[in-house]
Design a protein around this motif. Structure first.
Motif, PDB file in Angstrom:
ATOM      1  N   MET A  29     -11.599 -33.790 -90.656  1.00 53.99           N
ATOM      2  CA  MET A  29     -11.026 -33.342 -92.159  1.00 53.99           C
ATOM      3  C   MET A  29      -9.498 -33.461 -91.832  1.00 53.99           C
ATOM      4  O   MET A  29      -8.802 -33.737 -92.987  1.00 53.99           O
ATOM      5  CB  MET A  29     -11.166 -31.819 -92.378  1.00 53.99           C
ATOM      6  N   SER A  30      -8.849 -33.419 -90.871  1.00 52.91           N
ATOM      7  CA  SER A  30      -7.491 -33.871 -90.593  1.00 52.91           C
ATOM      8  C   SER A  30      -7.083 -35.263 -90.502  1.00 52.91           C
ATOM      9  O   SER A  30      -5.842 -35.646 -90.445  1.00 52.91           O
ATOM     10  CB  SER A  30      -6.776 -33.088 -89.400  1.00 52.91           C
ATOM     11  N   ASP A  31      -8.022 -36.178 -90.675  1.00 53.06           N
ATOM     12  CA  ASP A  31      -7.683 -37.618 -90.478  1.00 53.06           C
ATOM     13  C   ASP A  31      -7.010 -37.842 -89.162  1.00 53.06           C
ATOM     14  O   ASP A  31      -5.870 -38.618 -89.395  1.00 53.06           O
ATOM     15  CB  ASP A  31      -7.120 -38.093 -91.732  1.00 53.06           C
ATOM     16  N   PRO A  32      -7.542 -37.695 -88.149  1.00 53.04           N
ATOM     17  CA  PRO A  32      -7.029 -37.720 -86.789  1.00 53.04           C
ATOM     18  C   PRO A  32      -6.543 -39.103 -86.547  1.00 53.04           C
ATOM     19  O   PRO A  32      -7.169 -40.008 -86.795  1.00 53.04           O
ATOM     20  CB  PRO A  32      -7.863 -37.037 -85.632  1.00 53.04           C
ATOM     21  N   LYS A  33      -5.438 -39.534 -85.740  1.00 54.44           N
ATOM     22  CA  LYS A  33      -5.120 -40.573 -85.199  1.00 54.44           C
ATOM     23  C   LYS A  33      -5.930 -41.084 -83.914  1.00 54.44           C
ATOM     24  O   LYS A  33      -6.238 -41.993 -83.639  1.00 54.44           O
ATOM     25  CB  LYS A  33      -3.685 -40.824 -85.002  1.00 54.44           C
ATOM     26  N   LEU A  34      -6.152 -39.857 -83.211  1.00 53.67           N
ATOM     27  CA  LEU A  34      -7.151 -39.914 -82.073  1.00 53.67           C
ATOM     28  C   LEU A  34      -7.708 -38.543 -81.939  1.00 53.67           C
ATOM     29  O   LEU A  34      -7.513 -37.463 -82.136  1.00 53.67           O
ATOM     30  CB  LEU A  34      -5.798 -40.010 -80.616  1.00 53.67           C
ATOM     31  N   ARG A  51       0.788 -34.216 -85.279  1.00 49.55           N
ATOM     32  CA  ARG A  51       0.993 -35.607 -84.840  1.00 49.55           C
ATOM     33  C   ARG A  51      -0.252 -36.653 -84.857  1.00 49.55           C
ATOM     34  O   ARG A  51      -0.315 -37.744 -84.676  1.00 49.55           O
ATOM     35  CB  ARG A  51       1.836 -35.908 -83.519  1.00 49.55           C
ATOM     36  N   GLY A  52      -1.284 -35.911 -84.994  1.00 49.32           N
ATOM     37  CA  GLY A  52      -2.655 -36.724 -85.065  1.00 49.32           C
ATOM     38  C   GLY A  52      -3.535 -36.492 -84.055  1.00 49.32           C
ATOM     39  O   GLY A  52      -4.598 -37.463 -84.164  1.00 49.32           O
ATOM     40  N   LEU A  53      -3.380 -35.968 -83.046  1.00 49.93           N
ATOM     41  CA  LEU A  53      -4.228 -35.698 -81.937  1.00 49.93           C
ATOM     42  C   LEU A  53      -4.938 -34.517 -81.945  1.00 49.93           C
ATOM     43  O   LEU A  53      -4.351 -33.418 -82.076  1.00 49.93           O
ATOM     44  CB  LEU A  53      -3.418 -35.853 -80.423  1.00 49.93           C
ATOM     45  N   VAL A  54      -6.212 -34.496 -82.297  1.00 54.51           N
ATOM     46  CA  VAL A  54      -7.143 -33.457 -82.612  1.00 54.51           C
ATOM     47  C   VAL A  54      -8.254 -33.524 -81.669  1.00 54.51           C
ATOM     48  O   VAL A  54      -9.019 -34.520 -81.410  1.00 54.51           O
ATOM     49  CB  VAL A  54      -7.726 -33.487 -84.112  1.00 54.51           C
ATOM     50  N   GLN A  55      -8.484 -32.227 -81.173  1.00 49.25           N
ATOM     51  CA  GLN A  55      -9.695 -32.055 -80.333  1.00 49.25           C
ATOM     52  C   GLN A  55     -10.914 -31.251 -80.894  1.00 49.25           C
ATOM     53  O   GLN A  55     -10.578 -30.390 -81.475  1.00 49.25           O
ATOM     54  CB  GLN A  55      -9.273 -31.506 -78.953  1.00 49.25           C
ATOM     55  N   VAL A  56     -12.117 -31.779 -80.334  1.00 51.70           N
ATOM     56  CA  VAL A  56     -13.314 -30.886 -80.502  1.00 51.70           C
ATOM     57  C   VAL A  56     -13.484 -30.216 -79.358  1.00 51.70           C
ATOM     58  O   VAL A  56     -14.003 -31.075 -78.186  1.00 51.70           O
ATOM     59  CB  VAL A  56     -14.511 -32.001 -81.058  1.00 51.70           C
TER      60      VAL A  56
END
Length: 288
Positions: free
Chosen positions: A180-185, A107-112
């Protein structure tokens, strides 16, 4: 307007302000309570928001509950026997509190995550490709070029094994892989941890550029309040699992209590006694 309230800082004064309707926020956490092992309360009644195109910092000492918030947002609490006992996490208008991590990423939420957690035996290029494995070759190439423009050092070391890179270079790979996943957040957990000041400057410069030039939305969890407030639009300060203060980043940076006890400026950095610290604790009760 909702009925939720935060303690907000304007200049040196603290006042209670209503939170904007959730429809105006990309991420909205409301009255969140998280427990571990069904008994240990790590987060209590936390509410916070992230608006599109903004950098929001979540600050506080180690153990304040910051990383627990990120784990809840990313859906990985179950890996440590943690669970959301109360409250909600809404992302782009959808309650994601019970979604699995892969669905949240989709859904566009990606964490480092803290500690980078790269695929150490793989090269820099291979790690980055893993971050964009769901897109076609053309888009993948475009995103790789975008990451290499942000971090030229990674282009130079694209064929190097990630496990042999410096800590700073590994953090760049971790951020690049998430992009690389073009996150929304984009959520970052302690990106400055263990890094040299020059490397921190470079990474935070990229975060500012992502917001200013690409409209990126970022939730930044940091112990280094000074660095975070330099680039953030808004910030929340946590203690003992609760948000005790929030406000515009520049207002927080100029607040007397924040200067003394989070930025290491003022009287608290000049050998203040434990008695004075206890006095501060009594004085700040109104914050919670």
């Amino acid at each position: 307007m909702t009925t939720d309230q935060h303690h907000s800082v304007t200049g040196g004064a603290v006042k209670s302000t209503a939170v904007l309707d959730d429809s105006e926020n990309l991420l909205s956490i409301r009255n969140l309570k998280v427990v571990y092992n069904s008994s240990i309360e790590a987060v209590r009644d936390v509410s916070l928001s992230v608006s599109a195109g903004k950098i929001v910092a979540l600050l506080g000492a180690n153990g304040a509950g910051k990383s627990t918030i990120l784990k809840g947002v990313s859906g990985v609490l179950f890996t440590e026997d943690g669970e959301i006992e109360n409250g909600s996490i809404n992302f782009r208008g959808e309650n994601i509190s019970e979604l699995m991590p892969d669905l949240i990423v989709g859904r566009g939420l990606v964490q480092v995550p803290e500690g980078r957690r790269l695929f150490a035996p793989l090269t820099v290029h291979e790690n980055l490709v893993m971050g964009g494995h769901l897109v076609g070759s053309k888009v993948l190439a475009e995103r790789l070029e975008f990451v290499f423009e942000l971090f030229p050092r990674l282009k130079e070391k694209a064929s190097h094994i990630s496990g042999y890179l410096s800590g700073g270079e590994q953090q760049m790979v971790a951020v690049g892989r998430a992009l690389m996943s073009d996150p929304k957040l984009l959520c970052l957990d302690e990106p400055s941890l263990g890094l040299a000041p020059q490397i921190i400057d470079e990474i935070f410069k990229v975060l500012r550029k992502l917001r200013d030039e690409n409209g990126a939305s970022i939730l930044l969890v940091e112990q280094n309040a000074h660095r975070a407030l330099e680039i953030a639009d808004y910030a929340y300060i946590m203690e003992n699992g609760r948000v005790v203060m929030d406000g515009a980043a520049d207002a927080l940076a100029n607040n007397r209590d924040v200067k003394e006890f989070y930025l290491g400026l003022g009287e608290a950095s000049e050998g203040k006694s434990m008695r004075d610290v206890k006095h501060y604790k009594r004085r700040k009760r109104w914050l919670s």
